[in-house]
Design a protein around this motif. Structure first.
Motif, PDB file in Angstrom:
ATOM      1  N   ILE A 270     -10.007 -10.013  11.132  1.00 22.97           N
ATOM      2  CA  ILE A 270      -9.774  -8.783  11.871  1.00 22.97           C
ATOM      3  C   ILE A 270     -10.279  -8.967  13.289  1.00 22.97           C
ATOM      4  O   ILE A 270     -11.381  -9.447  13.511  1.00 22.97           O
TER       5      ILE A 270
ATOM      6  N   THR B 247      -3.526  -9.666  -3.073  1.00 18.29           N
ATOM      7  CA  THR B 247      -3.964  -8.274  -3.080  1.00 18.29           C
ATOM      8  C   THR B 247      -3.853  -7.663  -4.470  1.00 18.29           C
ATOM      9  O   THR B 247      -4.786  -7.014  -4.958  1.00 18.29           O
TER      10      THR B 247
ATOM     11  N   GLY C 189       0.809  -1.212   0.000  1.00 18.35           N
ATOM     12  CA  GLY C 189       0.000   0.000   0.000  1.00 18.35           C
ATOM     13  C   GLY C 189       0.839   1.257   0.000  1.00 18.35           C
ATOM     14  O   GLY C 189       0.536   2.229  -0.705  1.00 18.35           O
ATOM     15  N   VAL C 190       1.914   1.246   0.793  1.00 21.66           N
ATOM     16  CA  VAL C 190       2.791   2.419   0.869  1.00 21.66           C
ATOM     17  C   VAL C 190       3.471   2.670  -0.473  1.00 21.66           C
ATOM     18  O   VAL C 190       3.518   3.807  -0.966  1.00 21.66           O
TER      19      VAL C 190
ATOM     20  N   TYR D 137      -1.283  -8.216   4.536  1.00 19.08           N
ATOM     21  CA  TYR D 137      -1.018  -8.930   5.788  1.00 19.08           C
ATOM     22  C   TYR D 137      -1.874 -10.191   5.901  1.00 19.08           C
ATOM     23  O   TYR D 137      -1.398 -11.259   6.284  1.00 19.08           O
TER      24      TYR D 137
ATOM     25  N   LEU E 292      -4.260   7.630   2.923  1.00 19.59           N
ATOM     26  CA  LEU E 292      -4.019   6.810   4.113  1.00 19.59           C
ATOM     27  C   LEU E 292      -4.977   5.620   4.163  1.00 19.59           C
ATOM     28  O   LEU E 292      -4.592   4.516   4.571  1.00 19.59           O
ATOM     29  N   LEU E 293      -6.227   5.837   3.758  1.00 13.24           N
ATOM     30  CA  LEU E 293      -7.190   4.734   3.725  1.00 13.24           C
ATOM     31  C   LEU E 293      -6.770   3.687   2.699  1.00 13.24           C
ATOM     32  O   LEU E 293      -6.871   2.476   2.943  1.00 13.24           O
TER      33      LEU E 293
ATOM     34  N   GLY F 163      -2.656  -2.536   2.836  1.00  8.16           N
ATOM     35  CA  GLY F 163      -1.734  -3.098   3.820  1.00  8.16           C
ATOM     36  C   GLY F 163      -2.340  -4.259   4.578  1.00  8.16           C
ATOM     37  O   GLY F 163      -1.691  -5.295   4.774  1.00  8.16           O
ATOM     38  N   TYR F 164      -3.602  -4.109   5.010  1.00  9.22           N
ATOM     39  CA  TYR F 164      -4.213  -5.224   5.730  1.00  9.22           C
ATOM     40  C   TYR F 164      -4.469  -6.407   4.801  1.00  9.22           C
ATOM     41  O   TYR F 164      -4.308  -7.566   5.201  1.00  9.22           O
TER      42      TYR F 164
ATOM     43  N   VAL G 242      -3.695   3.046   1.759  1.00  9.99           N
ATOM     44  CA  VAL G 242      -2.559   2.336   2.358  1.00  9.99           C
ATOM     45  C   VAL G 242      -3.045   1.313   3.382  1.00  9.99           C
ATOM     46  O   VAL G 242      -2.568   0.169   3.415  1.00  9.99           O
ATOM     47  N   ALA G 243      -4.016   1.709   4.211  1.00 11.35           N
ATOM     48  CA  ALA G 243      -4.508   0.817   5.258  1.00 11.35           C
ATOM     49  C   ALA G 243      -5.195  -0.414   4.676  1.00 11.35           C
ATOM     50  O   ALA G 243      -4.957  -1.547   5.119  1.00 11.35           O
ATOM     51  N   VAL G 244      -6.052  -0.210   3.682  1.00 15.72           N
ATOM     52  CA  VAL G 244      -6.795  -1.337   3.100  1.00 15.72           C
ATOM     53  C   VAL G 244      -5.850  -2.288   2.373  1.00 15.72           C
ATOM     54  O   VAL G 244      -5.904  -3.512   2.561  1.00 15.72           O
TER      55      VAL G 244
END
Length: 200
Positions: A199, A91, A12-13, A84, A73-74, A80-81, A76-78
């Motif tokens: 989650i 992904t 994501g980053v 993970y 940021l959202l 990224g998770y 990156v978060a989505v």
């Protein structure tokens, strides 16, 4: 240290950072050059009708302008998770499948009915792929009412703009991409049972 957290998810980053850097670089170009690049990457009706299928990929890697920080940021978060929970290849696959499939559905709906401005409209960015991954990630929520409520709630939020008089084809694309992601999550539920990460 939990091996699942190292190395930390970076997809994501890297992706969001690349989009932002590309957008800033385009802003430094002249108007004509910026327009040429964006139109060359766009999945608008004219490009796809002319057989420029490579735009199904290139359109996911440019944005018209730098993304607002909360959205970046959202994203990156989505992503990224998702990396993970299911891995980078999963992904990327869901993102690109959702992006391309939603684009083709919109193209099919517009091809014979769109007016000239719509046929030439810019259509680039991360939103279709983002919505697909977000929908697919509902499979990582606890089974039962929470997972069902998340799916219904997300689809209802995406359907809202489509039901408005001033809707755009992009609104329909967001709903289609989210629906694709939710469909993939249902398939994942069926195939993997309770073995995947959740989650919470």
């Amino acid at each position: 240290m939990n091996s699942l957290l190292w190395p930390p998810p970076a997809l994501g980053v890297v992706y969001a950072g690349g989009l932002q850097l590309g957008a800033y670089a385009l802003e430094r170009q002249g108007r004509a050059e910026r327009e040429r690049v964006l139109r060359g990457c766009s999945t608008n009706v004219d490009n796809l009708a002319a057989g420029r299928w490579e735009t199904l990929l290139s359109s996911a890697f440019v944005v018209e302008e730098p993304m607002p920080l909360p959205y970046a940021l959202l994203l990156v978060a989505v992503l990224g998770y998702a990396e993970y929970a299911y891995g980078a290849w999963w992904t990327v696959g869901v993102f690109l499948f959702g992006h391309a499939t939603a684009t083709l559905l919109v193209f099919g709906a517009l091809r014979g009915t769109a007016d000239a401005p719509t046929r030439r409209a810019l259509d680039v960015g991360a939103s279709y792929g983002f919505n697909a991954v977000l929908g697919a990630l509902t499979s990582a929520l606890p089974r039962g009412p929470v997972r069902t409520a998340a799916r219904v709630g997300l689809l209802a939020l995406a359907a809202g703009p489509v039901l408005k008089r001033e809707r755009t084809f992009t609104d329909a694309g967001h709903l289609a991409a989210l629906g694709i992601g939710v469909g993939l999550s249902l398939a994942l539920d069926y195939l993997s049972g309770t073995k995947h990460l959740k989650i919470g």
